[in-house]
Design a protein around this motif. Sequence first.
Motif, PDB file in Angstrom:
ATOM      1  N   GLU A 207      14.540  23.083  -5.570  1.00 55.37           N
ATOM      2  CA  GLU A 207      13.929  22.612  -4.327  1.00 55.37           C
ATOM      3  C   GLU A 207      13.253  23.756  -3.587  1.00 55.37           C
ATOM      4  O   GLU A 207      13.425  24.930  -3.907  1.00 55.37           O
ATOM      5  CB  GLU A 207      14.987  21.971  -3.433  1.00 55.37           C
ATOM      6  N   THR A 208      12.484  23.423  -2.550  1.00 50.58           N
ATOM      7  CA  THR A 208      11.804  24.418  -1.739  1.00 50.58           C
ATOM      8  C   THR A 208      12.820  25.408  -1.187  1.00 50.58           C
ATOM      9  O   THR A 208      13.886  25.041  -0.710  1.00 50.58           O
ATOM     10  CB  THR A 208      11.059  23.737  -0.574  1.00 50.58           C
ATOM     11  N   GLY A 209      12.452  26.671  -1.226  1.00 46.78           N
ATOM     12  CA  GLY A 209      13.373  27.728  -0.802  1.00 46.78           C
ATOM     13  C   GLY A 209      13.798  28.594  -1.966  1.00 46.78           C
ATOM     14  O   GLY A 209      14.424  29.632  -1.785  1.00 46.78           O
ATOM     15  N   GLN A 210      13.443  28.182  -3.194  1.00 52.14           N
ATOM     16  CA  GLN A 210      13.785  28.951  -4.382  1.00 52.14           C
ATOM     17  C   GLN A 210      12.576  29.717  -4.924  1.00 52.14           C
ATOM     18  O   GLN A 210      12.577  30.163  -6.058  1.00 52.14           O
ATOM     19  CB  GLN A 210      14.331  28.017  -5.479  1.00 52.14           C
ATOM     20  N   GLU A 211      11.532  29.848  -4.128  1.00 51.41           N
ATOM     21  CA  GLU A 211      10.331  30.523  -4.609  1.00 51.41           C
ATOM     22  C   GLU A 211      10.632  31.939  -5.099  1.00 51.41           C
ATOM     23  O   GLU A 211      11.490  32.631  -4.561  1.00 51.41           O
ATOM     24  CB  GLU A 211       9.271  30.593  -3.497  1.00 51.41           C
ATOM     25  N   ARG A 212       9.904  32.320  -6.115  1.00 51.45           N
ATOM     26  CA  ARG A 212       9.971  33.644  -6.740  1.00 51.45           C
ATOM     27  C   ARG A 212      11.237  33.862  -7.570  1.00 51.45           C
ATOM     28  O   ARG A 212      11.420  34.913  -8.158  1.00 51.45           O
ATOM     29  CB  ARG A 212       9.864  34.761  -5.689  1.00 51.45           C
ATOM     30  N   GLN A 213      12.109  32.887  -7.616  1.00 46.74           N
ATOM     31  CA  GLN A 213      13.291  33.028  -8.455  1.00 46.74           C
ATOM     32  C   GLN A 213      12.900  32.876  -9.920  1.00 46.74           C
ATOM     33  O   GLN A 213      12.036  32.082 -10.268  1.00 46.74           O
ATOM     34  CB  GLN A 213      14.341  31.979  -8.100  1.00 46.74           C
ATOM     35  N   TYR A 214      13.531  33.662 -10.776  1.00 43.59           N
ATOM     36  CA  TYR A 214      13.265  33.587 -12.207  1.00 43.59           C
ATOM     37  C   TYR A 214      14.279  32.677 -12.899  1.00 43.59           C
ATOM     38  O   TYR A 214      15.453  32.638 -12.520  1.00 43.59           O
ATOM     39  CB  TYR A 214      13.325  34.979 -12.852  1.00 43.59           C
ATOM     40  N   TYR A 215      13.803  31.975 -13.910  1.00 42.25           N
ATOM     41  CA  TYR A 215      14.657  31.155 -14.752  1.00 42.25           C
ATOM     42  C   TYR A 215      14.386  31.494 -16.215  1.00 42.25           C
ATOM     43  O   TYR A 215      13.259  31.827 -16.584  1.00 42.25           O
ATOM     44  CB  TYR A 215      14.389  29.657 -14.537  1.00 42.25           C
ATOM     45  N   ARG A 216      15.424  31.382 -17.014  1.00 40.66           N
ATOM     46  CA  ARG A 216      15.261  31.500 -18.467  1.00 40.66           C
ATOM     47  C   ARG A 216      15.019  30.113 -19.056  1.00 40.66           C
ATOM     48  O   ARG A 216      15.567  29.124 -18.565  1.00 40.66           O
ATOM     49  CB  ARG A 216      16.520  32.104 -19.080  1.00 40.66           C
ATOM     50  N   VAL A 217      14.199  30.059 -20.095  1.00 48.06           N
ATOM     51  CA  VAL A 217      13.888  28.792 -20.761  1.00 48.06           C
ATOM     52  C   VAL A 217      14.691  28.718 -22.054  1.00 48.06           C
ATOM     53  O   VAL A 217      14.689  29.660 -22.857  1.00 48.06           O
ATOM     54  CB  VAL A 217      12.383  28.676 -21.062  1.00 48.06           C
ATOM     55  N   PHE A 218      15.404  27.594 -22.225  1.00 48.44           N
ATOM     56  CA  PHE A 218      16.256  27.411 -23.402  1.00 48.44           C
ATOM     57  C   PHE A 218      15.981  26.073 -24.065  1.00 48.44           C
ATOM     58  O   PHE A 218      15.406  25.164 -23.484  1.00 48.44           O
ATOM     59  CB  PHE A 218      17.732  27.461 -23.008  1.00 48.44           C
ATOM     60  N   ARG A 219      16.428  25.986 -25.320  1.00 47.05           N
ATOM     61  CA  ARG A 219      16.347  24.736 -26.074  1.00 47.05           C
ATOM     62  C   ARG A 219      17.507  24.683 -27.071  1.00 47.05           C
ATOM     63  O   ARG A 219      18.061  25.721 -27.449  1.00 47.05           O
ATOM     64  CB  ARG A 219      15.018  24.666 -26.831  1.00 47.05           C
ATOM     65  N   ASN A 220      17.848  23.483 -27.498  1.00 46.02           N
ATOM     66  CA  ASN A 220      18.784  23.284 -28.614  1.00 46.02           C
ATOM     67  C   ASN A 220      20.126  23.988 -28.413  1.00 46.02           C
ATOM     68  O   ASN A 220      20.438  24.967 -29.078  1.00 46.02           O
ATOM     69  CB  ASN A 220      18.167  23.776 -29.937  1.00 46.02           C
ATOM     70  N   ALA A 221      20.899  23.488 -27.469  1.00 42.37           N
ATOM     71  CA  ALA A 221      22.246  24.015 -27.295  1.00 42.37           C
ATOM     72  C   ALA A 221      23.096  23.511 -28.463  1.00 42.37           C
ATOM     73  O   ALA A 221      23.533  22.368 -28.492  1.00 42.37           O
ATOM     74  CB  ALA A 221      22.839  23.562 -25.967  1.00 42.37           C
ATOM     75  N   VAL A 222      23.299  24.385 -29.452  1.00 44.27           N
ATOM     76  CA  VAL A 222      23.993  23.990 -30.682  1.00 44.27           C
ATOM     77  C   VAL A 222      25.461  24.425 -30.613  1.00 44.27           C
ATOM     78  O   VAL A 222      25.794  25.447 -30.013  1.00 44.27           O
ATOM     79  CB  VAL A 222      23.327  24.609 -31.925  1.00 44.27           C
ATOM     80  N   PRO A 223      26.347  23.632 -31.196  1.00 44.52           N
ATOM     81  CA  PRO A 223      27.774  23.987 -31.139  1.00 44.52           C
ATOM     82  C   PRO A 223      28.072  25.263 -31.913  1.00 44.52           C
ATOM     83  O   PRO A 223      27.525  25.500 -32.991  1.00 44.52           O
ATOM     84  CB  PRO A 223      28.463  22.774 -31.769  1.00 44.52           C
TER      85      PRO A 223
END
Length: 407
Positions: A207-223
Amino acid sequence: MRASTTPLFHQLRSSAVAVACMACAGMSAWAATPAAQLPVTAQQRSTAQQVAAQGIPEADLVANAPESYVVKRGDTLWDISRIYLQQPWRWPALWGMNLQAIANPHLIYPGQTLYLERRNGMARLVTSRSGEDEVIRISPRVRSESLSGTALPAVNQRLIEAFLVEPEVLAAGESEKAPRLVGAAQERALLSPGDRVYGRSADQSLETGQERQYYRVFRNAVPMVDPENNAVLGYEAQYLGKVQVMAGERKETTLDAKGHAHTDPVPASLDITSVKEEIRIGDKLLPMPRANVTSYVPHAPDEHLQGSVVSIYGSNSVAYASRNNVIAINRGQADGVELGHVFRLMTRGARIKDKTDSDQTVIKLPNEANGLAMVFRTFDKVSYALILEAKEGVKVGDSLISPDYRP
Protein backbone atom coordinates in the motif's frame (compact mmCIF):
# COMPACT_ATOMS: atom_id res chain seq x y z
CA MET A 1 56.42 1.19 6.29
CA ARG A 2 56.24 0.32 9.97
CA ALA A 3 52.94 -0.61 11.55
CA SER A 4 51.79 -0.45 15.11
CA THR A 5 49.29 -3.25 14.67
CA THR A 6 49.81 -6.95 15.06
CA PRO A 7 47.85 -10.05 14.01
CA LEU A 8 44.18 -10.33 14.67
CA PHE A 9 42.77 -12.39 17.47
CA HIS A 10 39.11 -12.40 18.37
CA GLN A 11 37.45 -15.05 20.56
CA LEU A 12 33.99 -16.48 19.86
CA ARG A 13 32.54 -18.43 22.80
CA SER A 14 35.16 -20.37 24.71
CA SER A 15 37.21 -21.81 21.90
CA ALA A 16 36.71 -19.92 18.62
CA VAL A 17 38.54 -16.72 17.83
CA ALA A 18 36.85 -14.34 15.41
CA VAL A 19 38.21 -12.06 12.75
CA ALA A 20 35.30 -9.88 11.81
CA CYS A 21 34.34 -10.43 8.20
CA MET A 22 31.53 -7.96 7.64
CA ALA A 23 28.49 -8.60 5.45
CA CYS A 24 25.36 -6.61 4.74
CA ALA A 25 22.49 -8.57 3.18
CA GLY A 26 22.80 -8.11 -0.54
CA MET A 27 25.25 -5.17 -0.23
CA SER A 28 28.94 -4.48 0.31
CA ALA A 29 28.59 -2.49 3.52
CA TRP A 30 31.06 -4.82 5.21
CA ALA A 31 33.82 -3.42 3.03
CA ALA A 32 33.04 0.11 4.16
CA THR A 33 33.17 -0.73 7.88
CA PRO A 34 36.66 -0.01 9.23
CA ALA A 35 38.02 -2.99 11.13
CA ALA A 36 39.25 -0.53 13.76
CA GLN A 37 35.63 0.08 14.81
CA LEU A 38 34.91 -3.55 15.66
CA PRO A 39 34.54 -4.28 19.38
CA VAL A 40 36.96 -6.37 21.39
CA THR A 41 35.60 -7.57 24.70
CA ALA A 42 37.50 -8.16 27.91
CA GLN A 43 36.72 -11.87 27.63
CA GLN A 44 38.21 -11.97 24.13
CA ARG A 45 41.37 -10.26 25.30
CA SER A 46 41.63 -12.62 28.27
CA THR A 47 41.24 -15.67 26.05
CA ALA A 48 43.77 -14.29 23.60
CA GLN A 49 46.28 -13.90 26.41
CA GLN A 50 45.73 -17.50 27.47
CA VAL A 51 46.25 -18.75 23.92
CA ALA A 52 49.28 -16.51 23.57
CA ALA A 53 50.86 -18.33 26.47
CA GLN A 54 50.07 -21.73 24.98
CA GLY A 55 50.02 -21.62 21.19
CA ILE A 56 49.22 -24.93 19.51
CA PRO A 57 51.07 -28.26 19.64
CA GLU A 58 53.59 -28.61 16.83
CA ALA A 59 51.94 -31.93 16.04
CA ASP A 60 48.89 -30.00 14.82
CA LEU A 61 50.90 -28.30 12.07
CA VAL A 62 51.02 -29.71 8.56
CA ALA A 63 54.24 -31.51 7.71
CA ASN A 64 55.56 -28.78 5.39
CA ALA A 65 54.43 -25.72 7.37
CA PRO A 66 56.61 -22.81 6.15
CA GLU A 67 58.75 -20.92 8.63
CA SER A 68 57.55 -17.60 7.15
CA TYR A 69 54.80 -16.36 4.86
CA VAL A 70 54.20 -12.97 3.22
CA VAL A 71 50.51 -12.05 3.23
CA LYS A 72 49.17 -11.41 -0.29
CA ARG A 73 46.15 -9.56 -1.58
CA GLY A 74 43.24 -11.98 -1.83
CA ASP A 75 44.41 -14.06 1.13
CA THR A 76 41.96 -14.92 3.87
CA LEU A 77 42.77 -16.05 7.37
CA TRP A 78 41.27 -19.43 6.52
CA ASP A 79 43.63 -19.73 3.53
CA ILE A 80 46.68 -18.91 5.63
CA SER A 81 45.66 -21.25 8.42
CA ARG A 82 45.15 -24.04 5.86
CA ILE A 83 48.84 -23.64 4.96
CA TYR A 84 49.82 -24.27 8.58
CA LEU A 85 47.14 -26.40 10.24
CA GLN A 86 45.92 -29.92 9.67
CA GLN A 87 42.58 -28.75 11.08
CA PRO A 88 41.99 -25.23 9.72
CA TRP A 89 38.83 -24.67 11.79
CA ARG A 90 41.19 -24.42 14.75
CA TRP A 91 42.85 -21.36 13.20
CA PRO A 92 42.16 -19.05 16.20
CA ALA A 93 44.87 -20.72 18.27
CA LEU A 94 47.38 -19.93 15.54
CA TRP A 95 47.08 -16.18 16.17
CA GLY A 96 47.77 -16.00 19.91
CA MET A 97 49.84 -12.90 20.69
CA ASN A 98 51.13 -10.82 23.56
CA LEU A 99 48.30 -8.27 23.68
CA GLN A 100 50.28 -5.68 25.62
CA ALA A 101 51.46 -4.18 22.33
CA ILE A 102 48.32 -4.79 20.26
CA ALA A 103 46.47 -1.59 19.40
CA ASN A 104 43.86 -3.36 17.29
CA PRO A 105 43.70 -7.19 17.16
CA HIS A 106 41.36 -7.15 14.13
CA LEU A 107 43.94 -6.00 11.61
CA ILE A 108 46.41 -7.96 9.53
CA TYR A 109 47.45 -6.67 6.12
CA PRO A 110 48.83 -7.76 2.78
CA GLY A 111 52.55 -7.12 2.91
CA GLN A 112 53.06 -8.41 6.43
CA THR A 113 55.49 -11.28 6.92
CA LEU A 114 54.23 -13.97 9.26
CA TYR A 115 56.78 -16.06 11.15
CA LEU A 116 56.16 -19.48 12.63
CA GLU A 117 57.50 -19.43 16.14
CA ARG A 118 58.23 -22.83 17.73
CA ARG A 119 58.98 -23.14 21.40
CA ASN A 120 58.77 -26.06 23.87
CA GLY A 121 56.74 -28.18 21.47
CA MET A 122 54.22 -25.38 20.85
CA ALA A 123 53.83 -23.13 17.83
CA ARG A 124 52.16 -19.84 16.90
CA LEU A 125 52.24 -17.22 14.15
CA VAL A 126 53.82 -13.84 14.86
CA THR A 127 54.42 -10.80 12.68
CA SER A 128 57.94 -10.13 13.88
CA ARG A 129 60.76 -12.22 15.24
CA SER A 130 61.77 -11.70 18.83
CA GLY A 131 63.54 -8.34 19.21
CA GLU A 132 62.54 -7.08 15.74
CA ASP A 133 60.01 -4.42 14.75
CA GLU A 134 57.10 -5.42 12.57
CA VAL A 135 57.46 -4.28 8.97
CA ILE A 136 54.73 -4.13 6.32
CA ARG A 137 55.87 -3.92 2.72
CA ILE A 138 53.36 -2.12 0.53
CA SER A 139 53.83 -1.79 -3.22
CA PRO A 140 54.00 1.83 -4.48
CA ARG A 141 50.67 3.24 -5.67
CA VAL A 142 49.62 6.48 -7.30
CA ARG A 143 46.72 6.97 -4.91
CA SER A 144 46.85 6.71 -1.14
CA GLU A 145 45.11 3.77 0.50
CA SER A 146 43.96 3.20 4.06
CA LEU A 147 45.46 0.15 5.72
CA SER A 148 42.19 -0.53 7.54
CA GLY A 149 40.52 -1.13 4.18
CA THR A 150 42.98 -3.93 3.35
CA ALA A 151 42.59 -5.96 6.55
CA LEU A 152 42.12 -9.65 5.79
CA PRO A 153 38.69 -11.26 6.13
CA ALA A 154 38.30 -14.67 7.73
CA VAL A 155 36.84 -16.15 4.52
CA ASN A 156 36.22 -14.77 1.03
CA GLN A 157 33.15 -12.65 1.74
CA ARG A 158 32.40 -12.01 -1.93
CA LEU A 159 31.60 -15.69 -2.44
CA ILE A 160 28.80 -15.33 0.13
CA GLU A 161 27.45 -11.85 -0.58
CA ALA A 162 25.24 -12.81 -3.52
CA PHE A 163 23.59 -15.57 -1.52
CA LEU A 164 22.64 -13.40 1.46
CA VAL A 165 19.44 -12.27 -0.28
CA GLU A 166 18.81 -15.24 -2.56
CA PRO A 167 18.02 -18.40 -0.59
CA GLU A 168 14.62 -18.17 1.10
CA VAL A 169 12.93 -21.05 2.88
CA LEU A 170 9.19 -20.56 3.32
CA ALA A 171 6.65 -22.27 5.53
CA ALA A 172 3.72 -24.16 4.00
CA GLY A 173 1.25 -21.72 2.43
CA GLU A 174 3.53 -18.70 2.82
CA SER A 175 4.15 -18.40 -0.92
CA GLU A 176 0.42 -18.22 -1.67
CA LYS A 177 0.02 -15.26 0.69
CA ALA A 178 2.93 -13.26 -0.76
CA PRO A 179 2.36 -10.19 -2.98
CA ARG A 180 2.39 -11.01 -6.70
CA LEU A 181 3.13 -9.36 -10.04
CA VAL A 182 -0.11 -8.75 -11.95
CA GLY A 183 0.98 -6.86 -15.05
CA ALA A 184 3.58 -4.83 -16.89
CA ALA A 185 3.57 -1.43 -18.58
CA GLN A 186 4.58 -3.04 -21.86
CA GLU A 187 3.81 -6.53 -23.07
CA ARG A 188 7.14 -8.29 -23.37
CA ALA A 189 8.18 -11.92 -23.24
CA LEU A 190 11.28 -11.02 -21.26
CA LEU A 191 11.28 -8.31 -18.60
CA SER A 192 14.52 -6.40 -18.07
CA PRO A 193 16.00 -3.96 -15.54
CA GLY A 194 14.23 -0.62 -15.86
CA ASP A 195 10.90 -2.14 -16.94
CA ARG A 196 7.78 -1.06 -15.04
CA VAL A 197 5.65 -3.83 -13.51
CA TYR A 198 2.63 -3.83 -11.20
CA GLY A 199 1.97 -5.74 -8.02
CA ARG A 200 -0.85 -6.51 -5.61
CA SER A 201 -0.93 -7.88 -2.10
CA ALA A 202 -3.55 -9.53 0.05
CA ASP A 203 -2.27 -7.95 3.26
CA GLN A 204 -1.82 -4.36 2.01
CA SER A 205 1.98 -4.71 2.30
CA LEU A 206 2.32 -2.83 -1.02
CA GLU A 207 0.00 0.00 0.00
CA THR A 208 0.93 3.68 -0.21
CA GLY A 209 3.73 4.49 2.21
CA GLN A 210 6.02 1.69 1.04
CA GLU A 211 7.67 3.72 -1.72
CA ARG A 212 11.32 3.00 -2.49
CA GLN A 213 11.20 -0.29 -0.61
CA TYR A 214 12.93 -3.18 -2.37
CA TYR A 215 11.41 -6.61 -2.88
CA ARG A 216 12.92 -9.85 -4.12
CA VAL A 217 11.12 -11.70 -6.92
CA PHE A 218 10.60 -15.44 -6.45
CA ARG A 219 8.92 -18.35 -8.18
CA ASN A 220 8.30 -22.07 -7.61
CA ALA A 221 8.49 -22.62 -3.88
CA VAL A 222 9.51 -26.28 -4.06
CA PRO A 223 9.56 -28.63 -1.06
CA MET A 224 12.93 -29.35 0.55
CA VAL A 225 12.83 -33.02 1.48
CA ASP A 226 15.01 -34.43 4.24
CA PRO A 227 17.04 -37.28 2.67
CA GLU A 228 17.11 -39.05 6.03
CA ASN A 229 13.35 -39.40 6.63
CA ASN A 230 11.57 -37.79 3.63
CA ALA A 231 10.04 -35.08 5.85
CA VAL A 232 9.39 -31.67 4.27
CA LEU A 233 11.72 -29.19 5.95
CA GLY A 234 10.33 -26.10 4.19
CA TYR A 235 9.83 -24.68 0.72
CA GLU A 236 12.73 -23.14 -1.19
CA ALA A 237 11.75 -20.24 -3.45
CA GLN A 238 13.63 -19.68 -6.73
CA TYR A 239 15.22 -16.21 -6.72
CA LEU A 240 14.69 -14.27 -9.95
CA GLY A 241 15.64 -10.66 -9.30
CA LYS A 242 14.77 -7.47 -7.45
CA VAL A 243 12.21 -4.68 -7.82
CA GLN A 244 11.71 -1.31 -6.14
CA VAL A 245 8.32 0.14 -5.19
CA MET A 246 7.80 3.47 -6.95
CA ALA A 247 4.16 3.98 -5.90
CA GLY A 248 2.12 1.94 -3.44
CA GLU A 249 -1.15 0.20 -4.24
CA ARG A 250 -4.33 2.11 -3.46
CA LYS A 251 -7.99 2.47 -4.41
CA GLU A 252 -9.20 4.96 -6.99
CA THR A 253 -12.74 6.20 -7.62
CA THR A 254 -13.81 7.18 -11.16
CA LEU A 255 -17.08 8.10 -12.84
CA ASP A 256 -18.35 6.19 -15.88
CA ALA A 257 -20.22 7.72 -18.81
CA LYS A 258 -23.50 7.57 -16.89
CA GLY A 259 -22.03 9.33 -13.88
CA HIS A 260 -21.84 6.21 -11.73
CA ALA A 261 -18.89 6.03 -9.33
CA HIS A 262 -16.65 2.99 -9.38
CA THR A 263 -13.95 2.33 -6.81
CA ASP A 264 -11.24 0.04 -8.15
CA PRO A 265 -7.99 -1.27 -6.69
CA VAL A 266 -4.87 0.23 -8.30
CA PRO A 267 -1.79 -2.02 -8.10
CA ALA A 268 1.57 -0.82 -6.85
CA SER A 269 4.04 0.46 -9.45
CA LEU A 270 7.41 -1.24 -9.30
CA ASP A 271 10.60 -0.91 -11.34
CA ILE A 272 12.79 -3.95 -12.00
CA THR A 273 16.30 -3.16 -10.73
CA SER A 274 18.07 -6.48 -11.36
CA VAL A 275 17.35 -9.78 -13.06
CA LYS A 276 19.01 -13.13 -12.45
CA GLU A 277 16.48 -15.23 -14.34
CA GLU A 278 13.39 -14.44 -16.40
CA ILE A 279 10.68 -12.56 -14.48
CA ARG A 280 7.05 -13.24 -15.38
CA ILE A 281 3.58 -12.06 -14.43
CA GLY A 282 2.41 -14.14 -11.48
CA ASP A 283 5.81 -14.25 -9.78
CA LYS A 284 5.80 -13.58 -6.04
CA LEU A 285 7.41 -10.79 -4.00
CA LEU A 286 9.19 -11.04 -0.67
CA PRO A 287 10.71 -8.14 1.29
CA MET A 288 14.46 -7.73 1.33
CA PRO A 289 15.91 -9.14 4.56
CA ARG A 290 16.95 -6.58 7.12
CA ALA A 291 20.49 -5.37 6.49
CA ASN A 292 22.26 -6.84 9.51
CA VAL A 293 26.02 -6.60 9.90
CA THR A 294 27.22 -10.10 10.63
CA SER A 295 30.54 -11.55 11.66
CA TYR A 296 31.33 -14.78 9.83
CA VAL A 297 33.72 -16.72 12.00
CA PRO A 298 34.58 -20.28 10.91
CA HIS A 299 34.51 -22.49 14.00
CA ALA A 300 33.53 -26.01 15.00
CA PRO A 301 30.21 -26.52 16.82
CA ASP A 302 30.59 -26.76 20.59
CA GLU A 303 28.57 -29.99 20.58
CA HIS A 304 28.54 -32.77 18.02
CA LEU A 305 26.15 -32.13 15.13
CA GLN A 306 25.51 -34.20 12.06
CA GLY A 307 23.20 -33.95 9.08
CA SER A 308 22.83 -34.41 5.35
CA VAL A 309 22.97 -32.41 2.13
CA VAL A 310 19.42 -31.56 1.02
CA SER A 311 20.15 -29.77 -2.25
CA ILE A 312 22.71 -27.92 -4.34
CA TYR A 313 21.59 -24.31 -4.48
CA GLY A 314 20.79 -22.67 -7.81
CA SER A 315 20.94 -25.74 -9.99
CA ASN A 316 18.31 -28.30 -10.89
CA SER A 317 20.52 -30.18 -13.33
CA VAL A 318 23.98 -30.35 -11.71
CA ALA A 319 24.43 -33.52 -9.69
CA TYR A 320 27.63 -32.54 -7.90
CA ALA A 321 28.76 -29.41 -6.06
CA SER A 322 32.37 -28.35 -5.69
CA ARG A 323 34.45 -25.73 -3.90
CA ASN A 324 32.73 -22.32 -3.57
CA ASN A 325 29.32 -23.79 -4.38
CA VAL A 326 26.43 -23.45 -1.92
CA ILE A 327 24.55 -26.41 -0.46
CA ALA A 328 21.46 -26.66 1.75
CA ILE A 329 21.64 -28.97 4.76
CA ASN A 330 18.90 -30.50 6.90
CA ARG A 331 19.90 -28.83 10.14
CA GLY A 332 18.99 -25.31 11.26
CA GLN A 333 18.49 -23.00 14.19
CA ALA A 334 16.22 -25.51 15.93
CA ASP A 335 19.13 -27.97 15.92
CA GLY A 336 21.67 -25.48 17.30
CA VAL A 337 23.31 -24.57 13.98
CA GLU A 338 24.93 -21.13 14.02
CA LEU A 339 26.51 -18.79 11.48
CA GLY A 340 30.13 -19.82 10.96
CA HIS A 341 29.72 -23.44 11.99
CA VAL A 342 32.13 -25.64 10.04
CA PHE A 343 31.13 -29.17 9.07
CA ARG A 344 33.18 -31.98 7.60
CA LEU A 345 31.63 -33.23 4.36
CA MET A 346 31.42 -37.02 4.17
CA THR A 347 30.85 -39.06 1.01
CA ARG A 348 28.39 -41.81 1.86
CA GLY A 349 29.77 -45.27 1.36
CA ALA A 350 27.90 -47.34 -1.21
CA ARG A 351 26.00 -50.56 -0.44
CA ILE A 352 27.56 -53.36 -2.48
CA LYS A 353 27.59 -57.11 -2.64
CA ASP A 354 30.65 -58.81 -1.23
CA LYS A 355 31.63 -60.87 -4.27
CA THR A 356 34.29 -62.62 -2.23
CA ASP A 357 31.55 -64.03 -0.01
CA SER A 358 29.77 -67.14 -1.27
CA ASP A 359 26.53 -65.73 0.17
CA GLN A 360 26.97 -62.45 -1.72
CA THR A 361 26.32 -60.52 1.49
CA VAL A 362 25.38 -56.87 1.03
CA ILE A 363 27.81 -54.60 2.84
CA LYS A 364 28.03 -50.83 3.23
CA LEU A 365 31.38 -49.19 2.61
CA PRO A 366 32.55 -46.63 5.21
CA ASN A 367 31.80 -42.94 4.75
CA GLU A 368 34.90 -41.02 3.65
CA ALA A 369 35.93 -37.46 4.52
CA ASN A 370 35.61 -35.24 1.46
CA GLY A 371 36.00 -31.60 2.51
CA LEU A 372 34.67 -28.78 4.67
CA ALA A 373 31.70 -26.39 4.49
CA MET A 374 30.80 -23.27 6.50
CA VAL A 375 27.23 -22.22 7.37
CA PHE A 376 26.40 -18.61 6.41
CA ARG A 377 22.58 -18.52 6.53
CA THR A 378 20.19 -20.37 8.83
CA PHE A 379 16.48 -21.02 8.97
CA ASP A 380 14.48 -23.09 11.45
CA LYS A 381 15.14 -26.54 9.96
CA VAL A 382 17.50 -25.72 7.06
CA SER A 383 20.83 -23.96 6.67
CA TYR A 384 22.93 -22.89 3.70
CA ALA A 385 26.67 -23.54 3.68
CA LEU A 386 29.57 -22.53 1.44
CA ILE A 387 31.87 -25.39 0.43
CA LEU A 388 35.34 -24.29 1.51
CA GLU A 389 37.10 -27.32 0.09
CA ALA A 390 36.16 -30.64 -1.49
CA LYS A 391 38.27 -33.45 -2.92
CA GLU A 392 35.40 -34.90 -4.92
CA GLY A 393 31.93 -33.74 -5.97
CA VAL A 394 29.40 -33.25 -3.19
CA LYS A 395 25.95 -34.69 -3.89
CA VAL A 396 22.52 -34.70 -2.30
CA GLY A 397 22.42 -37.26 0.51
CA ASP A 398 26.07 -36.87 1.49
CA SER A 399 26.46 -36.51 5.23
CA LEU A 400 28.01 -33.80 7.38
CA ILE A 401 29.54 -34.08 10.84
CA SER A 402 31.25 -31.79 13.30
CA PRO A 403 34.88 -31.58 12.12
CA ASP A 404 36.38 -32.72 15.44
CA TYR A 405 34.04 -35.71 15.80
CA ARG A 406 35.63 -39.13 16.01
CA PRO A 407 33.11 -42.03 16.07
